[in-house]
Design a protein around this motif. Structure first.
Motif, short mmCIF file in Angstrom:
data_model
loop_
_atom_site.label_atom_id
_atom_site.label_comp_id
_atom_site.label_asym_id
_atom_site.label_seq_id
_atom_site.Cartn_x
_atom_site.Cartn_y
_atom_site.Cartn_z
N CYS A 216 0.56 -0.91 -0.38
CA CYS A 216 0.25 0.01 0.01
C CYS A 216 1.12 1.18 0.18
CB CYS A 216 -0.62 -0.29 0.95
SG CYS A 216 -2.16 -1.03 1.48
N ILE A 217 2.24 1.37 0.33
CA ILE A 217 2.60 2.27 0.51
C ILE A 217 3.63 2.35 -1.02
CG2 ILE A 217 4.35 3.33 1.97
CD1 ILE A 217 3.59 2.85 4.31
N LYS A 218 3.72 3.79 -1.46
CA LYS A 218 4.62 3.62 -2.68
C LYS A 218 5.59 4.98 -2.38
CE LYS A 218 3.04 0.89 -4.42
NZ LYS A 218 3.65 -1.29 -5.08
N ILE A 219 6.61 4.38 -3.49
CA ILE A 219 7.71 6.13 -2.93
C ILE A 219 7.83 6.59 -4.27
CG2 ILE A 219 9.92 6.46 -2.62
CD1 ILE A 219 10.42 4.65 -0.15
N VAL A 220 7.97 8.02 -4.33
CA VAL A 220 7.39 8.24 -6.03
C VAL A 220 9.15 9.39 -5.13
CG1 VAL A 220 7.27 10.23 -7.15
CG2 VAL A 220 5.34 8.64 -6.19
N LYS A 221 9.75 9.62 -6.16
CA LYS A 221 11.05 10.22 -6.24
C LYS A 221 11.24 12.00 -6.43
CE LYS A 221 14.03 6.40 -7.98
NZ LYS A 221 14.78 5.89 -9.11
N GLU A 222 12.09 12.72 -6.01
CA GLU A 222 11.95 14.17 -6.39
C GLU A 222 11.70 14.58 -7.85
OE1 GLU A 222 11.97 17.64 -5.06
OE2 GLU A 222 12.24 15.73 -3.49
N TYR A 223 11.79 13.77 -8.88
CA TYR A 223 11.60 14.49 -10.23
C TYR A 223 10.83 13.55 -10.43
CZ TYR A 223 14.82 9.33 -11.04
OH TYR A 223 15.15 8.68 -10.69
N GLU A 224 9.70 13.00 -9.65
CA GLU A 224 8.88 11.85 -10.18
C GLU A 224 7.43 12.67 -10.34
OE1 GLU A 224 10.69 7.89 -11.73
OE2 GLU A 224 9.57 8.29 -10.01
N ARG A 225 6.37 12.36 -9.85
CA ARG A 225 5.27 12.31 -9.72
C ARG A 225 3.89 11.02 -9.94
NH1 ARG A 225 8.05 15.98 -8.77
NH2 ARG A 225 7.81 17.68 -8.04
N ALA A 226 3.15 10.71 -9.30
CA ALA A 226 2.23 10.17 -9.35
C ALA A 226 0.72 10.22 -9.22
CB ALA A 226 2.40 8.61 -8.05
N ILE A 227 0.00 10.04 -10.42
CA ILE A 227 -1.03 9.81 -10.90
C ILE A 227 -1.96 8.66 -10.46
CG2 ILE A 227 -2.99 10.48 -13.23
CD1 ILE A 227 -1.17 12.62 -11.81
N ILE A 228 -2.78 8.30 -9.17
CA ILE A 228 -3.30 7.61 -8.28
C ILE A 228 -5.05 7.72 -9.44
CG2 ILE A 228 -4.22 6.57 -6.62
CD1 ILE A 228 -1.92 8.27 -4.91
N PHE A 229 -5.36 5.85 -9.85
CA PHE A 229 -6.88 5.94 -10.38
C PHE A 229 -7.56 4.73 -9.31
CE2 PHE A 229 -3.92 6.76 -13.88
CZ PHE A 229 -4.64 7.60 -15.55
N ARG A 230 -8.37 5.13 -9.00
CA ARG A 230 -9.63 4.62 -7.94
C ARG A 230 -10.53 4.49 -8.39
NH1 ARG A 230 -9.64 6.84 -1.31
NH2 ARG A 230 -7.77 6.13 -2.59
N LEU A 231 -11.05 2.87 -9.28
CA LEU A 231 -11.65 2.69 -9.40
C LEU A 231 -11.87 3.13 -10.74
CD1 LEU A 231 -14.32 2.12 -7.15
CD2 LEU A 231 -12.81 0.23 -7.95
#
Length: 284
Positions: A55-70
């Protein structure tokens, strides 16, 4: 300048509206969606502490995460950098690199405005400015930007003459950057810089241009030589006038010439003797 600022402000306002519409959907996930989310939370609680690693994820300084829920983008838009939390089974995410990306434009065969075929290549620097738009509005932002850069290069150079392509590279690069930046604004892409690397001309055209340049230089050399002859003739005319005013100056010039010749290693010196010097002996 005011009109340009207004256009930039309008584009920025539209971009923010599109991003807000993606980050804040009109409809909720519904009762079934909430039920699935509740089941996912329950499953996570039952499998603790093993589930915490999923459940826990790590994103680096130069990255961004787009989360999709359903299948819907989670409220708040891109996450990161750092830690973020997702639910098992219902949530998925996509990492987006925010660093500047560089790629070469393959050599393009372009027919210029004056019907000359040239091969031109270049380089493009771009970065993802809005991770949400780059994921939701385009399938592959990198491939789309590369193809658009190739077509833009051909379109822009097709409106230029050969002389303009060879001399106005900065203006062409700036025009390409503006065109690409406007087209990729809906994709969340910011084109930072465009450079024209090389312009390859056909061999026959290179020879023709070299012959033309050589002929131009020869013509210029002949003009300079003619001007030098004209200036020299004027100087000789002025010198002859000065010598005509004073006959003794001619004798001094003879002596100076003799001195110059004697300085060299010559065994025989032929020197003209003026008749004026013999007039005294003739009278006697």
């Amino acid at each position: 300048m005011d009109r340009y600022d207004e256009e930039v402000a309008m584009k920025e306002s539209k971009r923010r509206e599109r991003q807000q519409a993606l980050e804040e959907p009109d409809s909720d996930i519904g009762a079934c969606g909430w039920l699935l989310v509740a089941c996912s939370i329950l499953l996570m609680l039952l499998t603790l502490p093993l589930s915490i690693w999923c459940c826990i994820k790590i994103v680096k300084e130069y990255e961004r995460a787009i989360i999709f829920r359903l299948g819907r983008i989670l409220r708040g838009g891109a996450k990161g950098p750092g830690l973020f939390f997702i639910l098992p089974c219902t949530d998925s995410f996509i990492n987006v690199d925010m660093r500047t990306i560089t790629f070469d434009i393959p050599p393009q065969e372009v027919l210029t405005k004056d019907s000359v075929t040239v091969s031109v290549d270049g380089v493009v620097y771009y970065r993802v400015q809005n991770a949400t738009l780059a994921v939701a509005n385009i399938t592959n932002a990198d491939a789309a930007t590369r193809l658009l850069a190739q077509t833009t290069l051909r379109n822009v150079l097709g409106t230029k003459n050969l002389a303009e392509i060879l001399s106005d590279r900065e203006e062409i690069a700036h025009s390409m950057q503006s065109t690409l930046d406007d087209a990729t604004d809906d994709w969340g892409i910011k084109v930072e810089r465009v450079e024209i690397k090389d312009v390859k001309l056909p061999l026959q055209l290179q020879r023709a241009m070299a012959a033309e340049a050589e002929a131009t230089r020869e013509a210029r050399a002949k003009v300079i030589a003619a001007e030098g002859e004209m200036n020299a003739s004027r100087a000789l005319k002025e010198a002859s006038l000065v010598i005509a005013e004073s006959p003794s100056a001619l004798q001094l010039r003879y002596l100076q010439t003799l001195n110059t010749i004697a300085a060299e290693k010559n065994s025989t010196i032929i020197f003209p003797l003026p008749l004026e010097m013999m007039q005294g002996f003739i009278k006697q």
